[in-house]
Enzyme design. Structure first.
Site, mmCIF file in Angstrom:
data_model
loop_
_atom_site.group_PDB
_atom_site.id
_atom_site.type_symbol
_atom_site.label_atom_id
_atom_site.label_comp_id
_atom_site.label_asym_id
_atom_site.label_seq_id
_atom_site.Cartn_x
_atom_site.Cartn_y
_atom_site.Cartn_z
ATOM 1 N N TYR A 147 -53.094 -28.832 4.984
ATOM 2 C CA TYR A 147 -52.491 -27.859 4.066
ATOM 3 C C TYR A 147 -53.470 -26.711 3.895
ATOM 4 O O TYR A 147 -54.679 -26.942 3.711
ATOM 5 C CB TYR A 147 -52.218 -28.528 2.718
ATOM 6 N N ASP A 242 -60.872 -24.239 7.737
ATOM 7 C CA ASP A 242 -60.427 -24.078 6.343
ATOM 8 C C ASP A 242 -61.272 -25.014 5.480
ATOM 9 O O ASP A 242 -60.982 -26.210 5.365
ATOM 10 C CB ASP A 242 -58.934 -24.393 6.227
ATOM 11 N N LYS A 270 -61.995 -22.943 -4.382
ATOM 12 C CA LYS A 270 -62.389 -24.033 -5.277
ATOM 13 C C LYS A 270 -63.843 -23.893 -5.757
ATOM 14 O O LYS A 270 -64.145 -23.049 -6.598
ATOM 15 C CB LYS A 270 -62.120 -25.377 -4.595
#
Ligand code: KE4
Length: 431
Positions: A147, A242, A270
């Protein structure tokens, strides 16, 4: 112990459902995979969250990754308070952006230049656009179970296996948007080689989680990593790691430093924002020089490089650089992993635990879990019962079998022991 009430949570959630779709501002926190109602929280402190009914939980979501140093980490809190005194947003360059960019570039050697954005989604969406602008090509390879945020062109699931063409997996995403996205199987070297042999000169980029967290924790094999690097280099395609979730989590220099593989671009989020809305994408200077206004690939954002978010990111990365927590996190996380697996083994519950540093997933199946197909064989109903059993024991886990749990520096030995003891009790109810 009296049953904890979550009446205030219930009332708040009922109201929220009238105001916001599904009562939440992100689908991931809606408890869709475990049933029941999301819990409404009031505050976090160290390793703990407290809900609006006053119940306290040992928190293993940590805001889905950012809270590696626990909630209300003092240096981040102080930096934010000081930054607020100088104003919240200017829409103009600030020195803090230079400082955070310097920290990121020093931390991740493959990143020679960086652009700050507001989320992981913005980072991956922008990186894909830049890779296409840089190569002049259209096709992008992603992997089932990975994702990368709600980027239209990446909201796809594997289509007919033979063509590896993708099909949109959300209403509102058009066939046209996903036409150039190929979905392959993670860790499948043969399929990757075949795809590059057939379409290599049309491929702009390959994007992957170098430590997966979004199908649960799954790691790439050395052969897969080697094939990725060789095939993209030979074809002139951009290799994008990623690291929104695993960046600064599994190591200060990210998964790429663990695996010894240098990507062409890296996306971050994050932790890099210290829990505030901040993402980043960066990489080779010759690629990043294509980003407007240095180059022609459009990218912009009102709050990109926001002074409050950059202050939090600077404080977070400075602390991780100067007092690296990774050895301590490895010890506490290993102890938790061993405790969880021992609890399942003792109870005779099928289980397989994948872990990299302080991110891990306990799969309810025998394993091994090496890709989406194997992850999907997990007993999600058993996970849901485990999740709620742990909630009743005061332990807040990620609300899906296909997520990672995160240990922070603030999870004490007593917290880890309490979590293991809770798991020992709960797994006996899962037969
Ligand atoms: P955000 O747009 O949510 O900041 O980042 C998207 C993203 C990109 N890349 C990876 C590897 C990610 O894990 C994420 C976001 N992760 C999810 C949790 N699995 C965020 C939780 C949520 O959406 O609420």
């Amino acid at each position: 112990m009296t049953e904890p009430t979550r009446e205030k949570s219930h009332q708040a959630y009922q109201r929220a459902q009238q105001l916001m779709p599904g009562g939440v501002n992100s689908a991931a926190r809606a408890f869709g995979a475990v049933g029941g109602e999301p819990i409404v929280f009031e505050q976090g402190q160290g390793a703990y969250l407290q809900d609006i009914d006053g119940n306290r939980y040992i928190d293993y979501i940590g805001s889905w990754g950012p809270m590696i140093l626990g909630h209300q980490f003092e240096a981040v809190k102080e930096a934010v308070h000081q930054a607020v005194e100088r104003g919240t947003s200017f829409g103009a360059p600030t020195l803090a952006e230079n400082e955070l960019a310097e920290l990121i570039i020093a931390a991740v050697p493959s990143v020679e230049m960086v652009r700050l954005v507001n989320s992981g989604t913005e980072a991956t969406m922008s990186a894909i656009r830049v890779a296409r602008g840089f190569t002049g090509r259209d096709k992008v390879i992603k992997f089932a179970g990975n994702y990368h945020g709600h980027v239209d062109s990446l909201l796809v699931s594997a289509g007919s296996a033979a063509a590896t063409l993708s099909v949109p997996n959300s209403p509102g995403v058009t066939e046209g948007t996903t036409r150039d996205t190929l979905v392959l199987n993670y860790n499948d070297c043969q399929q990757l080689e075949t795809t590059f042999a057939e379409q290599g000169d049309q491929i702009a980029a390959v994007i992957l989680e170098p430590v997966c967290g979004n199908m649960g924790v799954v790691t790439p094999t050395p052969e897969f990593l080697s094939a990725l690097r060789q095939l993209t280099t030979q074809a002139g395609a951009v290799l994008i790691f990623d690291e929104v979730m695993c960046g600064f989590r599994v190591a200060f220099s990210g998964a790429q430093s663990l695996w010894g593989v240098t990507p062409d671009m890296t996306t971050m989020g994050k932790i890099v924002g210290g829990g505030l809305p901040l993402g980043a994408f960066g990489g080779r200077r010759d690629i990043m020089q294509h980003v407007l206004p240095a180059g022609k690939v459009f990218q912009a954002g009102t709050l990109s490089g926001n002074p409050i978010a950059t202050a939090a990111g600077i404080a977070m990365l400075t602390s991780l650089r100067d007092q690296p927590p990774y050895d301590a996190l490895e010890q506490s996380s290993r102890k938790l992993a061993e405790g969880l697996t021992d609890a399942c083994r003792t109870a005779g519950i099928e289980h397989c635990l994948n872990r990299v540093g302080s991110m891990m997933t306990l799969f309810f199946q025998d394993g091994p879990v090496v890709d989406w197909e194997s992850a999907a064989r997990s007993d999600v109903d058993r996970f849901a019962r485990f999740f709620w059993g742990m909630i009743e024991q005061g332990v807040y886990l990620p609300c899906s079998q296909f997520e990672a749990l995160f240990v922070s520096t603030e999870h004490s030995a007593a917290d880890i022991d309490a979590t293991i003891e809770a798991a020992r009790q709960v797994v006996t109810t899962l037969k």
